[in-house]
Design an enzyme around this catalytic site. Structure first.
Site, mmCIF file in Angstrom:
data_model
loop_
_atom_site.group_PDB
_atom_site.id
_atom_site.type_symbol
_atom_site.label_atom_id
_atom_site.label_comp_id
_atom_site.label_asym_id
_atom_site.label_seq_id
_atom_site.Cartn_x
_atom_site.Cartn_y
_atom_site.Cartn_z
ATOM 1 C CG MET A 26 -4.620 -3.099 -7.293
ATOM 2 S SD MET A 26 -5.165 -4.849 -7.801
ATOM 3 C CE MET A 26 -3.946 -5.458 -8.670
ATOM 4 C CG HIS A 33 2.680 2.681 -7.751
ATOM 5 N ND1 HIS A 33 3.121 1.428 -7.407
ATOM 6 C CD2 HIS A 33 1.302 2.133 -8.417
ATOM 7 C CE1 HIS A 33 2.690 0.290 -7.838
ATOM 8 N NE2 HIS A 33 1.424 0.716 -8.790
ATOM 9 C CE LYS A 150 3.737 -2.251 -15.177
ATOM 10 N NZ LYS A 150 2.875 -3.598 -15.524
ATOM 11 C CB SER A 186 5.638 -4.606 -12.797
ATOM 12 O OG SER A 186 4.642 -5.464 -12.478
HETATM 13 O O1 PAF Z 1 -3.441 -0.610 -12.131
HETATM 14 C C1 PAF Z 1 -4.038 -1.017 -10.791
HETATM 15 O O2 PAF Z 1 -3.028 -1.189 -10.023
HETATM 16 C C2 PAF Z 1 -5.290 -1.592 -10.824
HETATM 17 O O3 PAF Z 1 -5.698 -2.071 -12.081
HETATM 18 C C3 PAF Z 1 -6.203 -0.344 -10.632
HETATM 19 C C4 PAF Z 1 -6.422 0.573 -11.473
HETATM 20 C C5 PAF Z 1 -5.749 0.099 -9.068
HETATM 21 C C6 PAF Z 1 -7.673 -0.995 -10.497
HETATM 22 O O4 PAF Z 1 -7.640 -1.921 -9.255
#
Ligand code: PAF
Length: 282
Positions: A26, A33, A150, A186
């Site tokens: 997101m 990430h 996480k 996060s």
């Molecule tokens: O973990 C996330 O950032 C969201 O839940 C995802 C998997 C991108 C779905 O919107």
């Protein structure tokens, strides 16, 4: 790195790929990430990330409107990590009409823990992930999708979804990236005040303590240990939703002898207005 905003452009960008490796996000990216993207590079023939803040997984009182949107910084980081295609659709591209068809996950797995405190959350997650999987993997014989540990329950729900729909996608779960003090990275950590940022590591410490005490005292002691862990965190100024020990496979409470059981301690608690989650396999 190619940045595409439409499904048609995404499909064109991936037309030469036989095995995409995909990281759904997101946005407001952090090193956790980027670790996923880094890992993805070795697992497929094209590395794809998506950035889409999915309205369907936010309750009306949650932070959908204020969720940080940092597309240009995110794109620069993805490019530097070796991502080849970034899919960043507008809401109207993924949801041209109200999304009335949804993916309803098994309530036994999705209505507990996070799903209990955030009703409908996993329906929103599964629905968007299914759409993203369609966009990235349709017509491919194989693919890999990576999710962070996480969001423990999320990766398990998605694994079950992929299995039940027989999607030819391998789900890879990557270790949680932590700050030096142990706080799980996060996107929501940025909401913490300086004081709360120092306190935030108490959640992972509480889970470590709960895991240790569970191994020492056994399954019968669990209800009392969980209640104590929750009270201890609340006494430090947190509002805890749950601190609990579950079986890794189905997130049900363990029973009987624990020695041979693969367990996970999971917690969710609010510090000020910021809700944090964490977990620890043990
Ligand atoms: O973990 C996330 O950032 C969201 O839940 C995802 C998997 C991108 C779905 O919107």
């Amino acid at each position: 790195m190619l940045i595409v905003h439409t499904l048609a452009d995404l499909r064109a960008a991936l037309s030469g790929s036989h095995k995409p490796a995909f990281v759904a996000t997101m946005g407001n990216l952090h090193q956790g990430h980027l670790d996923l993207v880094q890992q993805a590079r070795a697992l497929g023939d094209m590395t794809v990330a998506s950035i889409f803040v999915n309205r369907l997984q936010f309750a009306p009182h949650e932070d959908f409107d204020s969720y940080p949107r940092t597309l240009s910084e995110d794109a620069a980081q993805l490019k530097a990590t070796g991502c080849q295609v970034l899919f960043a659709p507008a809401e109207a591209e993924l949801y041209p009409q109200a999304q009335t068809f949804k993916v309803l996950p098994d309530p036994a797995l999705a209505d507990i823990l996070e799903g209990h405190f955030r009703p409908g959350f996993f329906t929103g997650v599964c629905t968007v992930v299914m759409k993203l999987f369609q966009a990235v993997f349709a017509g491919k014989a194989a693919g890999v999708a990576l999710f962070g540990m996480k969001d423990y329950q999320q990766q398990l729900v998605i694994r079950h979804m992929v299995r039940q729909f027989a999607l030819p996608i391998e789900i890879v779960t990557a270790a949680t990236r932590r700050a030096d003090d142990g706080l799980a990275l996060s996107s929501r950590n940025g909401y913490l005040s300086a004081e709360h940022r120092i306190e935030a590591v108490a959640l992972s410490r509480a889970l470590q303590q709960l895991a240790l005490q569970t191994r020492q005292n056994g399954a019968e002691a669990l209800p009392a240990l969980e209640a104590q862990a929750l009270q201890a965190l609340n006494a430090r100024g947190w509002q805890s939703d749950y601190l609990t020990v579950r079986r890794r496979t189905d997130l049900l409470a363990p029973e009987g002898a624990l020695a041979d059981q693969a367990l996970v301690a999971l917690g969710a608690a609010r510090l000020g207005k910021t809700r944090l989650i964490d977990n620890l396999e043990f």
